[in-house]
Design a protein around this motif. Structure first.
Motif, PDB file in Angstrom:
ATOM      1  N   THR A  18       0.869  -1.176   0.000  1.00 29.48           N
ATOM      2  CA  THR A  18       0.000   0.000   0.000  1.00 29.48           C
ATOM      3  C   THR A  18       0.904   1.223   0.000  1.00 29.48           C
ATOM      4  O   THR A  18       1.648   1.454   0.953  1.00 29.48           O
ATOM      5  CB  THR A  18      -0.919   0.034   1.233  1.00 29.48           C
TER       6      THR A  18
ATOM      7  N   CYS B 196      -2.989   5.065  -1.116  1.00 25.39           N
ATOM      8  CA  CYS B 196      -3.747   5.869  -0.151  1.00 25.39           C
ATOM      9  C   CYS B 196      -3.116   7.264  -0.087  1.00 25.39           C
ATOM     10  O   CYS B 196      -1.915   7.389   0.159  1.00 25.39           O
ATOM     11  CB  CYS B 196      -3.726   5.215   1.227  1.00 25.39           C
TER      12      CYS B 196
ATOM     13  N   LEU C 198      -6.621   4.439   6.960  1.00 25.30           N
ATOM     14  CA  LEU C 198      -5.864   3.673   5.966  1.00 25.30           C
ATOM     15  C   LEU C 198      -6.739   2.611   5.300  1.00 25.30           C
ATOM     16  O   LEU C 198      -6.676   2.405   4.081  1.00 25.30           O
ATOM     17  CB  LEU C 198      -4.642   3.023   6.619  1.00 25.30           C
TER      18      LEU C 198
ATOM     19  N   ASN D 279      -9.460   4.441   3.009  1.00 27.88           N
ATOM     20  CA  ASN D 279      -8.998   5.280   1.908  1.00 27.88           C
ATOM     21  C   ASN D 279      -7.996   4.601   0.979  1.00 27.88           C
ATOM     22  O   ASN D 279      -7.600   5.196  -0.026  1.00 27.88           O
ATOM     23  CB  ASN D 279      -8.382   6.564   2.455  1.00 27.88           C
ATOM     24  N   ALA D 280      -7.586   3.410   1.321  1.00 28.58           N
ATOM     25  CA  ALA D 280      -6.687   2.674   0.428  1.00 28.58           C
ATOM     26  C   ALA D 280      -7.490   2.149  -0.760  1.00 28.58           C
ATOM     27  O   ALA D 280      -8.396   1.342  -0.598  1.00 28.58           O
ATOM     28  CB  ALA D 280      -6.020   1.529   1.174  1.00 28.58           C
ATOM     29  N   LYS D 281      -7.177   2.645  -1.944  1.00 24.12           N
ATOM     30  CA  LYS D 281      -7.902   2.264  -3.151  1.00 24.12           C
ATOM     31  C   LYS D 281      -7.043   1.376  -4.038  1.00 24.12           C
ATOM     32  O   LYS D 281      -5.818   1.467  -4.033  1.00 24.12           O
ATOM     33  CB  LYS D 281      -8.291   3.516  -3.948  1.00 24.12           C
TER      34      LYS D 281
END
Length: 659
Positions: free
Chosen positions: A305, A335, A359, A362-364
């Motif tokens: 990430t 993110c 985290l 919002n981690a895409k």
């Protein structure tokens, strides 16, 4: 020197799976563990660890051995350094003599550079905590960043005094050589003068995955625009910036446990995250992400990430590294923090629970992130949108997994509102171009290969047969050498009438002794120099030890033969024995006794050597003058042929000769 008692204690305590687990993500595979090779770049696991045998084998590179040899291979430790590392890991007190100036001078170049770096790390840390200047400047800075005493100690943060050569003089006074101070970059040498590289800076030591000090990052605290804000150690024999990740030593266990790695840019980002309770984080230290750095992470997890500052311009530049991550077969998410925030500042003011939630929420996935970011730039411009779509397809083309590719193309089609057919055609064009370039390179390499191909095929058969027979002898010694079995001996005795006859007797032998006597009787020496060295080493060990224990033998094995020994012991994992019977090589079956297995293997080896003698004699006959009397040589050939027939009879099958 380290005492023998300490070394034995280390070997008794250390577990190979635990130590290697700090460097490689291992997964259960039957009674063993497997993972990606830490020595070569590979997509499929070929690295095996045996907790039962306490050994490891990397089938890609051919390396193998015990827990100490792993550290020597992977971390380039000397034997004492590996023992010290394990002692530290398992809290074992080391008994050794004090290192003198002569000892320091005698250390090899690389080890000397490590020793100098370790000394510098201790010096800078003490300077931070125990000098007035260090406390007033360095410690105050770290406290202002919000770092606690525990955090400062954990990362061994330090301070280099604001004087031209105070560190260099201290190091020289302790017996460290100027040559290695210069090679590590700690000291700058100009003509007859020496200067401290990191004068007046707070210090961030850079650790290897095993915790060795490779180099330093130093930050100036004044606003002098003529001086670089950050200075790093220069490239050296022990420090290669493109192959190092800041924080990997402190993060490795958390990365493997969480099965995810957070990637940031700076030292303080890593440290602040650790202090916030999130430890699976590393930094590229301000450099562009490299394949070597990605491979370092891939040993521990397949998931990355990437954390970005809330700066749109910086985001656009930073996402270029994502293609490299995809190309390595990794799963990547992205993110971004709110505008004006970076990982350091956001973690500092956000409670642990809220930081974790942020985290996670919002981690895409990279395709969603890249699309949303770049679409804002393209807006209603069709040309820019077309370029964006091609850019995304290029990223997708880097993914080795075809199923993942298709899923990402479908997702891209949905987000960008464009047909899947267009995307698939674009991907096909990119693939076709890549394949064409790859084929061109392969053809060029193949021309060189073809020159040697025929010769290699001709010679491979004979070499492999001899090697495998000798390998089986070593395998028997390792697995069954200490077992006592009844063997059939054929003795020549006189009967009541005085005639000489064959008499079969059964006698008990240790397997290793039976092999040794049989090879001695026929004056057979193993041809492969590595197998010969292992054979002599094992026989010597058996004769010197009342009770042979495989685990004990493996602990003291010479690193020079460790690769082959572990390869033999873990050979079953490769499943290479399935076709040996057709090559006249005996494989132990469950319904055969160890005695049968040993006897048949020795007989096969003896048959091979006799057949080799026959071929040599036939060659000698064919090369001499036709008028020469060959009757004696022919008689010898017939005698040896009789021996091969006897071997066939004893083995219960026809043995064909190799031509």
């Amino acid at each position: 020197m380290i005492s023998k008692a300490t070394i034995e204690n280390v070997f008794e305590t250390a577990r190979v799976e635990e130590v290697i687990g700090d460097f490689v993500q291992l997964k259960r595979s039957g009674s063993n563990l497997k993972g990606l090779s830490p020595f070569v770049d590979e997509k499929s696991p070929s690295f095996m660890v045996s907790p039962v045998k306490q050994i490891w084998k990397d089938f890609s590179s051919g390396k193998g051995g015990n827990v100490v040899t792993f550290l020597m291979e992977h971390e380039h430790f000397s034997y004492p350094e590996a023992i010290k590392y394990l002692a530290k890991k398992y809290n074992i007190e080391i008994e050794e003599t004090i290192q003198t100036n002569e000892d320091l001078a005698a250390a090899n170049e690389k080890e000397s550079m490590y020793l100098v770096s370790e000394f510098a790390n201790t010096y800078f840390h003490k300077s931070l905590l125990h000098t007035e200047e260090g406390k007033a400047i360095g410690l105050t800075y770290f406290k202002e960043r919000g770092f606690t005493n525990d955090t400062i100690a954990k990362f061994s943060l330090g301070y280099s005094p604001n004087a031209w050569d105070i560190f260099t003089k201290e190091a020289l006074g302790k017996g460290y050589q100027l040559e290695f101070l210069e090679k590590t970059g700690l000291t700058i040498v100009k003509e007859d003068k020496q200067f401290d590289r990191f004068k007046g800076r707070v210090m961030f030591p850079i650790h290897s995955m095993s915790g060795r000090i490779l180099g330093f990052g130093g930050r100036i605290l004044t606003n002098d625009k003529k001086v670089a804000k950050y200075v790093n150690s220069p490239e050296s024999e022990i420090y290669h910036k493109s192959k190092v990740l800041y924080g990997i030593y402190h993060a490795k266990q958390a990365i493997a446990k969480q099965d995810n790695c957070y990637l940031v840019e700076g030292y303080t980002d890593v440290i602040q995250f650790h202090q916030s309770g999130i430890e699976n984080v590393v930094a590229s230290s301000g450099t562009a992400l490299t394949p070597d750095q990605i491979r370092l992470i891939s040993r521990l997890t397949k998931n990355i990430t990437v954390l970005f500052d809330g700066d749109a311009a910086g985001l656009r530049a930073s996402i270029r590294g994502i293609d490299l991550i995809l190309e390595a077969g990794m799963n990547v998410k992205v993110c971004a923090f709110p505008d004006g925030e970076d990982p350091d500042s956001f973690a500092k003011k956000t409670p642990h629970d809220k930081l974790v939630s942020f985290l996670e929420e919002n981690a895409k996935d990279f395709i969603q992130f890249k699309a949303s970011l770049l679409m804002n730039e393209a807006k209603n411009d069709p040309i820019k949108k077309a370029d964006l779509i091609r850019d995304m397809v290029i990223s997708i083309s880097k993914i080795p997994d075809r199923i993942k590719r298709e899923i990402y193309l479908q997702e891209c089609s949905r987000i960008m509102d464009i047909s899947e057919d267009v995307l698939f055609n674009t991907l096909a064009q990119i693939d076709k171009k890549d394949v064409s370039e790859a084929n061109k390179k392969v053809k060029e390499e193949q021309k060189v290969f073809e020159v040697h191909k025929t010769e290699a095929v001709v010679s491979q058969s004979k070499v492999d047969i001899q090697n495998e027979l000798e390998r089986k002898i070593i395998e028997i010694l390792l697995l069954y050498g200490n077992v006592e079995e009844e063997f059939e001996d054929i003795l020549i005795k006189a009967n009541e009438e005085g005639d000489l006859v064959e008499v079969k007797e059964k006698n008990s032998y240790k397997v290793f002794n039976r092999i040794y006597l049989s090879l001695q009787e026929d004056e057979i020496e193993l041809a492969n120099p590595v197998f010969k060295a292992i054979y002599l080493d094992i026989i010597t060990y058996y004769n010197q030890t009342e009770k042979f224990e495989l685990e004990s033998y493996l602990k003291q094995i010479n690193p020079e033969i460790a690769n082959e020994v572990t390869s033999i012991l873990m050979n079953e994992e490769r499943e290479v024995l399935h076709n040996w019977e057709s090559q006249q090589i005996i494989v132990k079956l469950k319904d055969k006794t160890i005695a049968q297995y040993v006897t048949e293997t020795i007989l096969t080896l003896r048959w091979y050597w006799v057949n080799k003698i026959i071929e040599d004699l036939k060659t000698a006959i064919s090369t001499v003058n036709h008028d020469t009397d060959n009757s004696e040589t022919l008689s010898m050939v017939m005698d040896y042929l009789g021996l091969t027939n006897m071997f066939s009879k004893k083995l219960g099958r026809v043995m064909s000769r190799y031509s």
